[in-house]
Scaffold this motif. Structure first.
Motif, PDB file in Angstrom:
ATOM      1  N   LEU A   1     -25.157 -99.377  38.437  1.00 47.67           N
ATOM      2  CA  LEU A   1     -23.729 -98.666  38.880  1.00 47.67           C
ATOM      3  C   LEU A   1     -23.433 -98.769  40.444  1.00 47.67           C
ATOM      4  O   LEU A   1     -22.428 -99.007  40.941  1.00 47.67           O
ATOM      5  CB  LEU A   1     -23.599 -97.142  38.369  1.00 47.67           C
ATOM      6  CG  LEU A   1     -23.601 -97.118  36.804  1.00 47.67           C
ATOM      7  CD1 LEU A   1     -23.516 -95.790  36.486  1.00 47.67           C
ATOM      8  CD2 LEU A   1     -22.285 -97.787  36.418  1.00 47.67           C
TER       9      LEU A   1
ATOM     10  N   TYR B   1     -19.044 -97.356  28.995  1.00 48.13           N
ATOM     11  CA  TYR B   1     -19.738 -98.457  29.358  1.00 48.13           C
ATOM     12  C   TYR B   1     -20.946 -97.869  30.225  1.00 48.13           C
ATOM     13  O   TYR B   1     -22.254 -98.648  30.013  1.00 48.13           O
ATOM     14  CB  TYR B   1     -18.777 -98.932  30.766  1.00 48.13           C
ATOM     15  CG  TYR B   1     -19.426 -99.821  31.617  1.00 48.13           C
ATOM     16  CD1 TYR B   1     -19.797-101.210  31.248  1.00 48.13           C
ATOM     17  CD2 TYR B   1     -19.672 -99.418  32.864  1.00 48.13           C
ATOM     18  CE1 TYR B   1     -20.432-102.093  32.076  1.00 48.13           C
ATOM     19  CE2 TYR B   1     -20.219-100.470  33.843  1.00 48.13           C
ATOM     20  CZ  TYR B   1     -20.678-101.873  33.486  1.00 48.13           C
ATOM     21  OH  TYR B   1     -21.110-102.573  34.229  1.00 48.13           O
TER      22      TYR B   1
ATOM     23  N   ASP C   1     -22.773-102.219  41.242  1.00 49.35           N
ATOM     24  CA  ASP C   1     -21.584-102.707  40.809  1.00 49.35           C
ATOM     25  C   ASP C   1     -20.473-102.160  41.776  1.00 49.35           C
ATOM     26  O   ASP C   1     -19.468-102.769  42.260  1.00 49.35           O
ATOM     27  CB  ASP C   1     -21.244-102.048  39.587  1.00 49.35           C
ATOM     28  CG  ASP C   1     -21.653-102.932  38.572  1.00 49.35           C
ATOM     29  OD1 ASP C   1     -22.251-103.955  38.435  1.00 49.35           O
ATOM     30  OD2 ASP C   1     -21.773-102.519  37.109  1.00 49.35           O
ATOM     31  N   THR C   2     -20.738-100.855  42.644  1.00 50.64           N
ATOM     32  CA  THR C   2     -19.676-100.250  43.397  1.00 50.64           C
ATOM     33  C   THR C   2     -19.798-100.842  44.909  1.00 50.64           C
ATOM     34  O   THR C   2     -18.956-101.052  45.563  1.00 50.64           O
ATOM     35  CB  THR C   2     -19.741 -98.670  43.409  1.00 50.64           C
ATOM     36  OG1 THR C   2     -19.939 -98.178  42.196  1.00 50.64           O
ATOM     37  CG2 THR C   2     -18.831 -98.241  44.361  1.00 50.64           C
TER      38      THR C   2
ATOM     39  N   PRO D   1     -15.836 -95.517  40.964  1.00 49.14           N
ATOM     40  CA  PRO D   1     -15.626 -95.730  39.475  1.00 49.14           C
ATOM     41  C   PRO D   1     -14.747 -94.595  38.983  1.00 49.14           C
ATOM     42  O   PRO D   1     -14.454 -93.604  39.383  1.00 49.14           O
ATOM     43  CB  PRO D   1     -17.061 -95.418  38.971  1.00 49.14           C
ATOM     44  CG  PRO D   1     -17.722 -95.184  40.261  1.00 49.14           C
ATOM     45  CD  PRO D   1     -17.274 -95.117  41.397  1.00 49.14           C
TER      46      PRO D   1
ATOM     47  N   GLU E   1     -13.615 -94.520  28.859  1.00 47.83           N
ATOM     48  CA  GLU E   1     -14.093 -96.123  28.470  1.00 47.83           C
ATOM     49  C   GLU E   1     -15.120 -96.288  29.520  1.00 47.83           C
ATOM     50  O   GLU E   1     -16.011 -97.005  29.221  1.00 47.83           O
ATOM     51  CB  GLU E   1     -12.842 -97.223  28.641  1.00 47.83           C
ATOM     52  CG  GLU E   1     -11.996 -97.035  27.508  1.00 47.83           C
ATOM     53  CD  GLU E   1     -12.630 -97.113  26.129  1.00 47.83           C
ATOM     54  OE1 GLU E   1     -13.338 -98.335  26.022  1.00 47.83           O
ATOM     55  OE2 GLU E   1     -12.324 -96.642  25.293  1.00 47.83           O
ATOM     56  N   TRP E   2     -14.857 -95.768  31.025  1.00 51.07           N
ATOM     57  CA  TRP E   2     -16.027 -95.934  31.747  1.00 51.07           C
ATOM     58  C   TRP E   2     -17.373 -95.334  31.309  1.00 51.07           C
ATOM     59  O   TRP E   2     -18.241 -95.738  31.604  1.00 51.07           O
ATOM     60  CB  TRP E   2     -15.534 -95.485  33.028  1.00 51.07           C
ATOM     61  CG  TRP E   2     -16.464 -95.747  34.085  1.00 51.07           C
ATOM     62  CD1 TRP E   2     -16.690 -97.148  34.924  1.00 51.07           C
ATOM     63  CD2 TRP E   2     -17.532 -94.979  34.710  1.00 51.07           C
ATOM     64  NE1 TRP E   2     -17.877 -96.744  35.722  1.00 51.07           N
ATOM     65  CE2 TRP E   2     -18.016 -95.688  35.935  1.00 51.07           C
ATOM     66  CE3 TRP E   2     -17.895 -93.583  34.391  1.00 51.07           C
ATOM     67  CZ2 TRP E   2     -19.243 -95.152  36.331  1.00 51.07           C
ATOM     68  CZ3 TRP E   2     -18.806 -93.005  35.113  1.00 51.07           C
ATOM     69  CH2 TRP E   2     -19.332 -93.592  36.387  1.00 51.07           C
ATOM     70  N   TRP E   3     -17.212 -93.975  30.745  1.00 50.61           N
ATOM     71  CA  TRP E   3     -18.558 -93.386  30.365  1.00 50.61           C
ATOM     72  C   TRP E   3     -19.054 -93.997  29.332  1.00 50.61           C
ATOM     73  O   TRP E   3     -20.091 -94.166  28.958  1.00 50.61           O
ATOM     74  CB  TRP E   3     -18.044 -91.998  29.913  1.00 50.61           C
ATOM     75  CG  TRP E   3     -17.544 -91.215  31.222  1.00 50.61           C
ATOM     76  CD1 TRP E   3     -16.732 -90.669  31.876  1.00 50.61           C
ATOM     77  CD2 TRP E   3     -18.777 -90.703  32.216  1.00 50.61           C
ATOM     78  NE1 TRP E   3     -16.771 -89.855  32.883  1.00 50.61           N
ATOM     79  CE2 TRP E   3     -18.271 -90.118  33.241  1.00 50.61           C
ATOM     80  CE3 TRP E   3     -20.281 -90.853  32.220  1.00 50.61           C
ATOM     81  CZ2 TRP E   3     -19.038 -89.425  34.171  1.00 50.61           C
ATOM     82  CZ3 TRP E   3     -21.043 -90.385  33.480  1.00 50.61           C
ATOM     83  CH2 TRP E   3     -20.350 -89.496  34.295  1.00 50.61           C
TER      84      TRP E   3
ATOM     85  N   ASP F   1     -12.156 -91.477  33.297  1.00 52.30           N
ATOM     86  CA  ASP F   1     -12.057 -92.293  32.019  1.00 52.30           C
ATOM     87  C   ASP F   1     -12.939 -92.290  31.087  1.00 52.30           C
ATOM     88  O   ASP F   1     -13.997 -92.805  31.442  1.00 52.30           O
ATOM     89  CB  ASP F   1     -11.780 -93.859  32.755  1.00 52.30           C
ATOM     90  CG  ASP F   1     -11.345 -94.944  31.915  1.00 52.30           C
ATOM     91  OD1 ASP F   1     -10.708 -94.527  30.714  1.00 52.30           O
ATOM     92  OD2 ASP F   1     -11.305 -96.142  32.052  1.00 52.30           O
TER      93      ASP F   1
END
Length: 108
Positions: free
Chosen positions: A56, A83, A59-60, A73, A79-81, A77
């Protein structure tokens, strides 16, 4: 037997989705490094968590290194969790496989 497979199939699908999230060059590199850091399999949960955090952070940070603005991030959300959870499960699978291969091939 078919009923048991129907019960287990969602779990297997979840593990496959997690593996697919990690199945990239970045994920494989992090997984290999994590597997070689793993000395005892009892630490797999902690090492997988650390590998997920590293993934992560990369990615950031990678877009920032390339010149883009810092984009945090979306912590609110769902959906992010999902992921993040898929990444964690994927790293559990990848690190386990590499750890087993390491134990068989290197004996250490």
């Amino acid at each position: 037997m078919e009923d048991a497979l129907q019960l287990v199939q969602p779990v297997l699908d979840f593990f496959a989705a997690g593996f697919n999230q990690v199945n990239a060059i970045q994920g494989i590199i992090i997984g290999v490094l994590a597997a070689f850091v793993l000395r005892q399999y009892s630490r797999i949960l902690v090492i997988s968590f650390a590998a997920t955090l590293v993934h992560l952070v990369v990615d950031t940070a990678l877009p920032v290194i390339r010149g883009a603005e810092l984009k945090l991030p979306p912590l609110a959300d769902l959906e992010w969790w999902k992921y993040v959870l898929l990444l964690y499960v994927g790293y559990l699978v990848v690190i386990t496989v590499i750890y087993i291969l390491k134990r068989i091939l290197i004996r250490g």
